[in-house]
Scaffold this active site. Structure first.
Site, mmCIF file in Angstrom:
data_model
loop_
_atom_site.group_PDB
_atom_site.id
_atom_site.type_symbol
_atom_site.label_atom_id
_atom_site.label_comp_id
_atom_site.label_asym_id
_atom_site.label_seq_id
_atom_site.Cartn_x
_atom_site.Cartn_y
_atom_site.Cartn_z
ATOM 1 N N SER A 13 0.828 -1.204 0.000
ATOM 2 C CA SER A 13 0.000 0.000 0.000
ATOM 3 C C SER A 13 0.869 1.263 0.000
ATOM 4 O O SER A 13 2.064 1.209 0.319
ATOM 5 C CB SER A 13 -0.865 -0.034 1.281
ATOM 6 O OG SER A 13 -1.580 1.145 1.489
ATOM 7 N N SER A 139 9.094 10.111 10.072
ATOM 8 C CA SER A 139 7.977 11.031 9.812
ATOM 9 C C SER A 139 8.432 12.403 10.290
ATOM 10 O O SER A 139 9.374 12.499 11.081
ATOM 11 C CB SER A 139 6.771 10.583 10.629
ATOM 12 O OG SER A 139 5.824 11.616 10.749
ATOM 13 N N TYR A 152 2.770 7.140 18.449
ATOM 14 C CA TYR A 152 3.333 7.084 17.083
ATOM 15 C C TYR A 152 4.587 7.946 16.988
ATOM 16 O O TYR A 152 5.628 7.512 16.487
ATOM 17 C CB TYR A 152 2.267 7.568 16.096
ATOM 18 C CG TYR A 152 2.716 7.667 14.651
ATOM 19 C CD1 TYR A 152 3.012 6.518 13.913
ATOM 20 C CD2 TYR A 152 2.827 8.901 14.010
ATOM 21 C CE1 TYR A 152 3.409 6.603 12.574
ATOM 22 C CE2 TYR A 152 3.215 8.993 12.684
ATOM 23 C CZ TYR A 152 3.500 7.845 11.971
ATOM 24 O OH TYR A 152 3.896 7.932 10.650
ATOM 25 N N LYS A 156 8.673 6.939 16.185
ATOM 26 C CA LYS A 156 9.485 7.526 15.118
ATOM 27 C C LYS A 156 10.719 8.231 15.713
ATOM 28 O O LYS A 156 11.805 8.154 15.156
ATOM 29 C CB LYS A 156 8.644 8.491 14.270
ATOM 30 C CG LYS A 156 7.469 7.810 13.534
ATOM 31 C CD LYS A 156 7.923 6.755 12.529
ATOM 32 C CE LYS A 156 6.784 6.251 11.654
ATOM 33 N NZ LYS A 156 7.194 5.212 10.690
ATOM 34 N N THR A 187 -2.166 8.554 1.479
ATOM 35 C CA THR A 187 -2.183 7.084 1.506
ATOM 36 C C THR A 187 -3.299 6.656 2.466
ATOM 37 O O THR A 187 -4.045 7.500 2.978
ATOM 38 C CB THR A 187 -0.847 6.533 2.050
ATOM 39 O OG1 THR A 187 -0.757 6.890 3.436
ATOM 40 C CG2 THR A 187 0.359 7.082 1.304
HETATM 41 N N1 NAP Z 1 1.229 8.882 4.657
HETATM 42 C C1 NAP Z 1 1.783 9.767 5.422
HETATM 43 O O1 NAP Z 1 1.312 10.928 5.501
HETATM 44 C C2 NAP Z 1 3.027 9.426 6.200
HETATM 45 C C3 NAP Z 1 3.722 10.471 6.810
HETATM 46 C C4 NAP Z 1 4.868 10.191 7.540
HETATM 47 C C5 NAP Z 1 5.326 8.891 7.631
HETATM 48 N N2 NAP Z 1 4.635 7.881 7.025
HETATM 49 C C6 NAP Z 1 5.170 6.523 7.169
HETATM 50 O O2 NAP Z 1 5.238 5.911 5.905
HETATM 51 C C7 NAP Z 1 5.193 4.499 6.058
HETATM 52 C C8 NAP Z 1 4.207 3.924 5.047
HETATM 53 O O3 NAP Z 1 2.901 4.349 5.368
HETATM 54 P P1 NAP Z 1 1.803 4.729 4.261
HETATM 55 O O4 NAP Z 1 1.532 6.160 4.392
HETATM 56 O O5 NAP Z 1 2.159 4.161 2.950
HETATM 57 O O6 NAP Z 1 0.525 3.981 4.909
HETATM 58 P P2 NAP Z 1 -0.354 2.723 4.428
HETATM 59 O O7 NAP Z 1 -0.916 2.977 3.085
HETATM 60 O O8 NAP Z 1 -1.279 2.445 5.563
HETATM 61 O O9 NAP Z 1 0.719 1.542 4.301
HETATM 62 C C9 NAP Z 1 1.283 0.937 5.436
HETATM 63 C C10 NAP Z 1 1.996 -0.336 5.013
HETATM 64 O O10 NAP Z 1 2.554 -0.951 6.172
HETATM 65 C C11 NAP Z 1 2.225 -2.319 6.171
HETATM 66 N N3 NAP Z 1 2.137 -2.858 7.534
HETATM 67 C C12 NAP Z 1 1.401 -2.417 8.579
HETATM 68 N N4 NAP Z 1 1.590 -3.210 9.641
HETATM 69 C C13 NAP Z 1 2.471 -4.172 9.265
HETATM 70 C C14 NAP Z 1 3.050 -5.286 9.913
HETATM 71 N N5 NAP Z 1 2.766 -5.613 11.181
HETATM 72 N N6 NAP Z 1 3.924 -6.063 9.221
HETATM 73 C C15 NAP Z 1 4.214 -5.784 7.931
HETATM 74 N N7 NAP Z 1 3.688 -4.746 7.259
HETATM 75 C C16 NAP Z 1 2.832 -3.957 7.923
HETATM 76 C C17 NAP Z 1 0.877 -2.413 5.452
HETATM 77 O O11 NAP Z 1 0.718 -3.676 4.813
HETATM 78 P P3 NAP Z 1 -0.196 -4.889 5.313
HETATM 79 O O12 NAP Z 1 -1.403 -4.319 5.974
HETATM 80 O O13 NAP Z 1 -0.472 -5.655 4.036
HETATM 81 O O14 NAP Z 1 0.693 -5.656 6.237
HETATM 82 C C18 NAP Z 1 1.065 -1.345 4.368
HETATM 83 O O15 NAP Z 1 1.671 -1.902 3.234
HETATM 84 C C19 NAP Z 1 4.837 4.241 7.528
HETATM 85 O O16 NAP Z 1 6.015 3.899 8.227
HETATM 86 C C20 NAP Z 1 4.314 5.577 8.002
HETATM 87 O O17 NAP Z 1 4.498 5.764 9.378
HETATM 88 C C21 NAP Z 1 3.497 8.118 6.321
#
Ligand code: NAP
Length: 262
Positions: A13, A139, A152, A156, A187
């Site tokens: 994702s 983050s 959270y 981080k 996302t």
């Molecule tokens: N989007 C933002 O605004 C933002 C901002 C700052 C940082 N981030 C960071 O970016 C990273 C990716 O997040 P995203 O925004 O792409 O969110 P997302 O669309 O919710 O994707 C999260 C991903 O993490 C995987 N995941 C969750 N729990 C897991 C587990 N126990 N084992 C293995 N995989 C796991 C999920 O896959 P499954 O459910 O298939 O396991 C999914 O592929 C995260 O570390 C998040 O903290 C995001």
């Protein structure tokens, strides 16, 4: 990138998926990992259409057996790991006073312990090869605190302490470490975020909705890794908060009181 072997966790994702596509476009071989195998299979088809080699290894980063399987299967298939991109993660939408300690532990297990445990397994191979690159998705709230994100934000922040220290330890082994701090990226992060009792928030935040695309974020991540940066901030004007916190802390602490987070 040609012939580089890149492991991406959380590839099912958002940012992880987009990074897999970006690496594949640039000719890398990608190892796709997450818990949802159906989504990984779907992504694998798209990656193969770009002509890239792909391996799917389902893995829950909190499970030791899964983490070992991910590293072992990668070595068996490709013989090495050039980049480990620790992207899997989960956010939070709840006040500290209402949040169960179990939920805070769960956030730590996924966002911190899962990341460092997987990194240790990959390191063994990187140190033997005297080469490798470890990417960690933190983050902007890994750089400052923010309401509704206590647990959270703590996970981080912990990554910064660990991986900054690790970077220094690995210098002589020719292994690089980059900490990536995205701001708002559109996302499913807010939909999947945990609330006070551990249930999913199930809502798209306005802030997340207004974020940059996962594809744009991924392009900037891959470029920053390629350039050998130590830390990078990716997003829109919210990135300014990092600099306000660093250079004008008094202003930051007043501003944060006026933010009504969702
Ligand atoms: N989007 C933002 O605004 C933002 C901002 C700052 C940082 N981030 C960071 O970016 C990273 C990716 O997040 P995203 O925004 O792409 O969110 P997302 O669309 O919710 O994707 C999260 C991903 O993490 C995987 N995941 C969750 N729990 C897991 C587990 N126990 N084992 C293995 N995989 C796991 C999920 O896959 P499954 O459910 O298939 O396991 C999914 O592929 C995260 O570390 C998040 O903290 C995001």
């Amino acid at each position: 990138m040609r012939n580089q072997v890149v492991i991406i966790t959380g590839a099912s994702s958002g940012i992880g998926r987009a990074c897999a596509m970006e690496y594949a476009k640039q000719g890398a071989s990608v190892v796709l990992s997450a818990r949802n195998q159906d989504k990984l299979e779907e992504l694998s088809t798209a990656v193969k259409e770009l002509g890239a080699k792909v391996l799917i290894v389902p893995c829950d980063v909190t499970i030791d057996q899964d983490r070992r399987k991910l590293i072992d299967a990668t070595i068996e298939e490709f013989g090495r790991i050039d980049v480990l991109l620790n992207n899997a993660g989960i956010s939070q939408r709840s006040l500290a006073k209402d949040t169960l300690l179990e939920v805070e532990r769960q956030l730590m297990e996924i966002n911190y312990f899962g990341v460092i445990a997987l990194t240790k397994l990959a390191l063994k191979h990187m140190i033997a090869a005297k080469s490798g690159h470890i990417g960690v998705i933190s983050s902007i709230v890994g750089k400052f605190g923010f309401p509704l994100r206590t647990g959270y934000s703590a996970t981080k922040h912990a990554l910064h302490g660990y991986f900054e220290s690790l970077r220094a330890e690995l210098h002589d082994d020719n292994i690089k470490v980059i900490i990536i701090c995205p701001g708002r990226v559109k996302t499913n992060i807010s939909i999947n975020a945990l609330t006070e009792d551990g249930s999913s928030h199930s809502k798209m935040d306005d802030g997340t909705e207004a974020g940059i695309s996962a594809e744009s974020c991924a392009r900037q991540i891959v470029k920053a890794i390629d350039k050998g940066k130590r830390e990078t901030y990716i997003g829109g004007k919210e990135i300014l908060m990092i600099y306000i916190r660093r250079f004008l802390p008094g202003v930051f602490h007043k501003m944060i009181l006026n933010i009504k987070p969702t």
